[in-house]
Motif scaffolding. Structure first.
Motif, short mmCIF file in Angstrom:
data_model
loop_
_atom_site.label_atom_id
_atom_site.label_comp_id
_atom_site.label_asym_id
_atom_site.label_seq_id
_atom_site.Cartn_x
_atom_site.Cartn_y
_atom_site.Cartn_z
N ASN A 139 0.62 -1.39 -0.07
CA ASN A 139 0.26 0.18 0.08
C ASN A 139 0.51 0.95 0.06
O ASN A 139 1.87 1.31 0.78
CB ASN A 139 -0.90 -0.01 1.02
N LYS A 140 0.68 2.28 -0.67
CA LYS A 140 1.35 3.12 -0.88
C LYS A 140 2.04 4.20 0.40
O LYS A 140 2.63 4.98 0.73
CB LYS A 140 0.96 4.01 -1.90
N GLU A 141 0.70 4.35 1.19
CA GLU A 141 1.25 4.79 2.17
C GLU A 141 1.96 4.34 3.14
O GLU A 141 2.82 4.54 4.15
CB GLU A 141 0.04 5.21 3.28
N LYS A 142 1.76 3.59 3.36
CA LYS A 142 2.07 1.84 4.21
C LYS A 142 4.05 2.01 3.81
O LYS A 142 5.20 2.19 4.70
CB LYS A 142 2.51 0.14 3.93
N TYR A 143 3.88 2.52 2.59
CA TYR A 143 5.39 2.61 1.67
C TYR A 143 6.12 3.12 2.07
O TYR A 143 7.36 2.89 2.57
CB TYR A 143 5.69 1.75 0.57
N LEU A 144 5.61 4.37 2.03
CA LEU A 144 6.16 5.85 2.37
C LEU A 144 6.39 5.85 4.12
O LEU A 144 7.33 5.92 4.13
CB LEU A 144 5.78 6.78 1.96
N ASN A 145 5.61 5.26 5.02
CA ASN A 145 5.55 5.09 6.27
C ASN A 145 7.40 4.28 6.49
O ASN A 145 8.15 4.66 7.32
CB ASN A 145 4.79 4.73 7.03
N TRP A 146 7.29 2.96 5.95
CA TRP A 146 8.84 2.50 6.04
C TRP A 146 9.35 3.25 5.28
O TRP A 146 10.69 2.67 5.95
CB TRP A 146 7.94 0.55 5.33
N MET A 147 9.55 3.22 4.53
CA MET A 147 10.79 4.23 3.88
C MET A 147 10.95 5.78 5.05
O MET A 147 12.93 5.97 5.21
CB MET A 147 10.54 4.97 2.51
N TYR A 148 10.10 6.03 5.57
CA TYR A 148 10.22 7.28 6.15
C TYR A 148 11.11 6.80 7.62
O TYR A 148 12.45 7.45 7.74
CB TYR A 148 9.15 7.93 6.74
N GLU A 149 10.66 5.74 7.81
CA GLU A 149 11.36 5.07 8.89
C GLU A 149 12.88 4.78 8.27
O GLU A 149 13.65 4.81 9.48
CB GLU A 149 10.51 4.14 9.63
N ASN A 150 13.29 4.14 7.54
CA ASN A 150 14.09 3.34 7.39
C ASN A 150 15.18 4.98 6.65
O ASN A 150 16.36 4.42 7.04
CB ASN A 150 14.37 2.53 6.08
N LEU A 151 14.84 5.46 6.15
CA LEU A 151 15.68 7.19 6.07
C LEU A 151 16.52 7.22 7.37
O LEU A 151 17.62 7.93 7.04
CB LEU A 151 14.92 7.55 4.54
N CYS A 152 15.36 7.56 8.52
CA CYS A 152 15.88 8.79 9.37
C CYS A 152 16.51 7.88 9.95
O CYS A 152 17.91 8.41 10.31
CB CYS A 152 14.59 8.60 9.90
N ALA A 153 16.51 6.30 10.10
CA ALA A 153 17.59 5.50 10.65
C ALA A 153 18.88 5.21 10.06
O ALA A 153 19.73 5.43 10.41
CB ALA A 153 17.27 4.22 10.90
N ILE A 154 19.21 5.77 8.66
CA ILE A 154 19.92 5.58 8.01
C ILE A 154 20.92 6.53 8.06
O ILE A 154 21.96 7.14 8.76
CB ILE A 154 19.33 5.13 6.56
N LYS A 155 20.05 7.80 8.09
CA LYS A 155 20.78 8.88 8.41
C LYS A 155 21.33 9.21 9.48
O LYS A 155 22.52 9.79 10.02
CB LYS A 155 19.46 10.05 8.71
N SER A 156 20.62 8.73 10.74
CA SER A 156 21.59 8.47 11.77
C SER A 156 22.96 8.00 11.76
O SER A 156 23.45 8.21 13.32
CB SER A 156 20.09 8.03 13.01
N VAL A 157 23.56 7.23 11.17
CA VAL A 157 24.60 6.79 11.34
C VAL A 157 25.35 6.98 10.20
O VAL A 157 26.95 6.63 9.88
CB VAL A 157 24.68 4.86 11.00
N MET A 158 25.01 7.93 9.26
CA MET A 158 26.20 9.14 7.90
C MET A 158 26.42 9.98 8.40
O MET A 158 26.48 10.17 9.91
CB MET A 158 25.11 9.01 6.88
N SER A 159 28.05 9.94 7.92
CA SER A 159 29.18 11.10 8.54
C SER A 159 28.76 11.86 8.42
O SER A 159 27.85 12.67 7.74
CB SER A 159 30.23 10.88 7.94
N GLU A 160 29.12 12.97 8.79
CA GLU A 160 28.73 14.45 8.14
C GLU A 160 28.92 15.16 6.82
O GLU A 160 28.81 15.96 6.32
CB GLU A 160 29.30 15.64 9.52
N THR A 161 30.30 14.21 6.09
CA THR A 161 30.50 14.25 4.51
C THR A 161 29.84 12.89 3.81
O THR A 161 30.29 12.91 2.77
CB THR A 161 31.83 14.81 4.97
N ALA A 162 28.90 12.22 4.17
CA ALA A 162 28.08 11.28 3.96
C ALA A 162 27.60 11.19 2.51
O ALA A 162 27.08 12.42 2.73
CB ALA A 162 27.94 10.43 4.80
#
Length: 639
Positions: A139-162
Motif C-alpha cells: 500500500n503506497k502509504e505503508k510503503y512511504l511510512n516504511w521508507m521514512y523510518e528506514n531513511l531516518c535510521a540510515i541518516k543517523s549513522v551517516m558521517s557529516e560528509t556522507a
C-alpha cells in the motif's frame, strides 16, 4: 526484547516540502517522558557472530548482517560506526513477486559416468522450480511510512560528509524524492541519475517502453569533499565515434579532430587522440548494460545489479578505506565491489539467501591468480531479535498462517487481519498477525493499540465477541492490557498472544546420515566425511507442489516430474566442516559448494570436477553444516 532503544538523530530537516497523504510514524523516534527518561528509540538487540573470515581484527571492519535496516543502524550507532557512503536498492513498490530459481543438483552417483562420457550439462537440461523470495506488494502509504523510518535510521549513522544513493523506478521514486528532501534537505540533493539499459524491442500501443531506473543522490557535505569527478575513457577511435555519435574531420596536417559543443552555440576543435586519452566526464544519464549481458557476473539473484553500476557510484563518492553500506544488500554487489576497490563495507539484509549469496561471493573473489582463501576479511553477524525467520519474511508469513489452528479467509475482511477462526464458543474470531516485512508492525505499543481499538475494530464487517492479537515485541504486555481496559470504547474481548511461540515451530530440521574415516592422500593424512543420505522435508514439499502444479497444467499430456534419488544428495547445495569448535561461532575449515551444473567449488575455487558425495579436511571434523538447495542450513555434531 531489545537490550535498549536508541534515538534517531539528527532529526529530519524542517521547513521542507512535505507529503501530506500519509502519516509519519517513527515508533522508535526516541521520545522522553516527563522525567526525561528515554522510553523509545531504534531497537538494539543482541548481535551474534556467526562466522569470521580472515584476520579477526580486520574482519570487524567489514560486516555482513542478517537483520532489518533499523535494528542494524541501532547496532552501528551504539558502536559509534559512521558510514561514508550509502547505496540502497529497496523494494520499488512495483507490485511484483520476486522468485529464486532453485536448481536440482546432479546426483553424485552419476558424476563418474558423466565425467567418463565427457558430458557437460546445459542449463536448459536442468530440473528446477521457483521459490518466492519476497513480494514487492505495498500500500503506497505503508510503503512511504516504511521508507521514512528506514531513511531516518540510515541518516543517523551517516558521517557529516556522507552521501546516499537511493535506487528506485517510476512506481514510487517521485514520492520518495519529496520524502528525501524532507529528511536530508533539498539543498543536499545533487542528482537525479537515470540508469538506462537495453531490453527487448516491444511494440507498445499507449506508451513508450520503460527502460530506465532512477537513482536519487544526496550529499550532506556542501563542499563535496568525498566527491570525485568521474571520467569515462575510450578503448579506441571506433568506440568514441560510436558512443559520442561524432563524425571526425581531418585538418591540413592530416590530424583527426571533432567539433565539441562548448555552450552558447560555440563549437571548439578537439583532436581525436586527446579526446580518447582524456575521456569524458560522466553526466547523470548512465548507459550501462544490465546483468543479463554479463553471465560470468551472475549469482542467480532476482534483483541483482551490475558491478559496473556500483563501481561508478563507489569511485565517485568515496575513497579507499572509507565505509560503504548497503542496508538492502540483496545479491551483495555493493559489498563485492567495495571490497575490490579497497573500501570497508557493511551489507545488511533480512533474507538468509542474501546473506549466503554475499558470503559465498566474497569468499570466491580472486584478486590475482594465486589468491589464497583468507585474504577477504569480514564477519557474518545475526541480529537476535527473537524472530526466527524461515528464509525470508514473506515465506515466514505464509508459513505462519498455516500454523495458526483453523485460520481461514473471509470476504470483506481488510488486509489488516490475517483471517478468522471459527469458534463454537465465540463464533467468528478475527486474527491479527504482525507483518514481518514491515518493522513498524513489530512493536505493540499504546498508539498502535489505539488504532486497533478505534479504527480496525470499527471497520470489521461484523461485531465479534473476541479478537486475537499476535505480537512480536512489547514493552509491557500488562500495560497494554490495562490500556485496553481503561479505553472502554469496545466490549470486544482482546486476547494477546506471543508470536515467537508460533515462529519457534516453523523450522523443521533436515536429516543426514554420514560417516567419517581417516585416509591417506599422497602420503598426507586427511579426514573424509561421506554423506550417505540427505533428506529435506521443506524442499520435498516445494518439489511435490511443483509436480502437482505441472500435472494440473499438463491437460492430459505427459510431463516429466522432478524425481529425487533415494539418497537425496541432489538436494545439497553447500556443505562445510568445522574442525575447530563443537559449538558457538562457525569455523569453515573446509567447504564445498556445488554449482547448478553440478561442478564443485572448493573453498571458493571453481573446478571442473563433479561432487562425489564427500568432503575432506586436514583435521578431524567436529561439526558438519549442510545448506539445501533452497537455502536452509542445518548443523550436526560429528561423533
Amino acid at each position: 526484547m531489545p537490550i535498549k532503544y536508541i534515538p534517531y538523530t539528527p532529526e529530519p530537516i524542517e521547513g521542507q516540502a512535505l507529503l501530506d497523504n500519509f502519516t509519519r510514524t517513527l515508533r522508535y523516534k526516541g521520545n522522553y517522558d516527563i522525567k526525561g527518561k528515554l522510553i523509545r528509540g531504534m531497537p538494539l538487540y543482541e548481535m551474534q557472530t556467526v562466522e569470521t573470515f580472515g584476520d579477526k581484527e580486520k574482519a570487524k571492519q567489514n560486516l555482513v548482517i542478517r537483520g532489518e535496516c533499523v535494528s542494524a543502524c541501532a547496532y552501528l550507532k551504539e558502536k559509534g560506526i559512521l558510514v561514508d557512503l550509502v547505496y540502497i536498492d529497496p523494494p520499488f513498490a512495483s507490485g511484483a513477486d520476486y522468485s529464486k530459481t532453485v536448481y536440482i543438483r546432479q546426483n553424485p552417483k552419476l558424476a563418474k559416468a558423466l565425467k567418463q562420457a565427457e558430458e557437460e550439462l546445459e542449463i536448459e537440461d536442468l530440473k528446477s522450480f521457483e521459490e518466492k523470495m519476497y513480494g514487492d506488494v505495498w500500500n503506497k502509504e505503508k510503503y512511504l511510512n516504511w521508507m521514512y523510518e528506514n531513511l531516518c535510521a540510515i541518516k543517523s549513522v551517516m558521517s557529516e560528509t556522507a552521501s546516499i544513493y537511493v535506487h528506485l523506478d517510476w512506481h514510487i521514486v517521485h514520492y520518495v524524492k519529496i520524502l528525501m528532501d524532507e529528511i536530508f534537505g533539498e539543498d543536499n540533493f545533487r542528482n537525479d541519475i537515470s540508469w538506462h539499459y537495453s531490453g527487448w524491442n516491444k511494440k507498445l500501443k499507449v506508451s513508450f517502453e520503460k527502460r530506465h531506473d532512477t537513482i536519487l543522490y544526496y550529499c550532506l557535505d556542501d563542499e563535496g569533499a568525498n566527491f570525485n569527478s568521474y571520467f569515462e575513457s575510450y578503448e579506441s577511435e571506433e568506440e568514441y565515434i560510436k558512443r559520442r555519435k561524432q563524425k571526425p574531420l581531418t585538418d591540413e596536417n592530416g590530424r583527426r579532430y571533432v567539433l565539441s559543443d562548448a555552450g552558447n552555440g560555440n563549437r571548439v576543435k578537439r583532436f581525436l587522440d586527446e579526446a580518447i586519452r582524456d575521456g569524458v566526464v560522466v553526466d547523470d544519464v548512465w548507459d550501462l548494460d544490465k546483468l543479463n549481458n554479463s553471465a560470468l557476473e551472475s549469482v542467480d539473484y532476482a534483483t541483482q545489479k551490475p558491478e559496473a553500476l556500483l563501481e561508478r557510484i563507489i569511485k565517485a563518492s568515496s575513497d579507499e578505506n572509507m565505509i560503504v553500506a548497503d542496508f538492502f544488500g540483496g545479491s551483495g554487489v555493493t559489498a563485492a565491489v567495495a571490497n575490490k576497490l579497497n573500501r570497508r563495507f557493511i551489507h545488511c539484509d533480512v533474507g538468509i539467501n542474501s546473506i549466503q549469496t554475499v558470503r559465498d561471493r566474497l569468499i570466491a573473489q580472486k584478486e590475482k591468480p594465486n589468491h589464497v582463501r583468507g585474504d577477504v576479511d569480514f564477519s557474518v553477524l545475526e541480529i537476535k531479535d527473537g524472530v526466527s525467520l524461515f528464509r525470508n519474511p514473506i515465506q515466514t508469513m505464509e508459513k505462519l498462517k498455516s500454523l495458526v489452528p483453523g485460520l481461514g479467509k473471509m470476504e470483506g475482511l481488510s488486509d489488516f487481519w490475517a483471517g478468522c477462526i471459527e469458534s463454537i464458543k465465540d463464533g467468528t474470531v478475527p486474527v491479527y498477525l504482525p507483518d514481518l516485512k514491515n518493522s513498524e508492525c513489530k512493536i505493540l505499543d499504546k498508539p498502535f493499540m489505539s488504532r486497533i481499538l478505534h479504527e480496525h475494530l470499527g471497520n470489521l464487517p461484523f461485531t465479534p465477541s473476541r479478537v486475537i492479537i499476535y505480537y512480536v515485541d512489547v514493552v509491557d504486555i500488562s500495560e497494554i492490557e490495562d490500556f485496553v481496559k481503561a479505553d472502554k470504547s469496545t466490549l470486544v474481548k482482546i486476547e494477546f498472544r506471543d508470536l515467537k511461540q508460533l515462529l519457534d515451530d516453523i523450522v523443521i530440521e533436515d536429516t543426514a546420515d554420514f560417516e567419517v574415516s581417516e585416509v591417506q592422500e599422497e602420503l598426507i593424512p586427511e579426514y573424509k566425511l561421506v554423506i550417505k543420505s540427505f533428506m529435506s522435508d521443506r524442499v520435498m514439499r516445494h518439489i511435490n507442489a511443483y509436480n502437482q502444479k505441472c500435472e494440473l497444467n499438463s491437460k492430459g499430456k505427459k510431463f516429466k516430474p522432478i524425481v529425487i534419488s533415494e539418497e537425496g544428495l541432489e538436494l545439497i547445495e553447500w556443505l562445510s566442516v568445522d574442525c575447530t569448535a563443537t559449538e558457538g561461532e562457525w569455523h569453515s575449515d573446509s567447504e564445498i559448494k556445488i554449482d547448478k551444473l553440478g561442478f564443485v567449488i572448493k573453498n571458493g575455487i571453481k573446478t571442473k570436477e563433479f561432487w562425489d558425495g564427500a568432503i575432506k579436511s586436514e583435521k578431524k571434523p567436529l561439526r558438519l553444516k549442510i545448506r539445501n538447495i533452497c537455502g536452509d542450513e542445518t548443523v550436526w555434531k560429528v561423533e
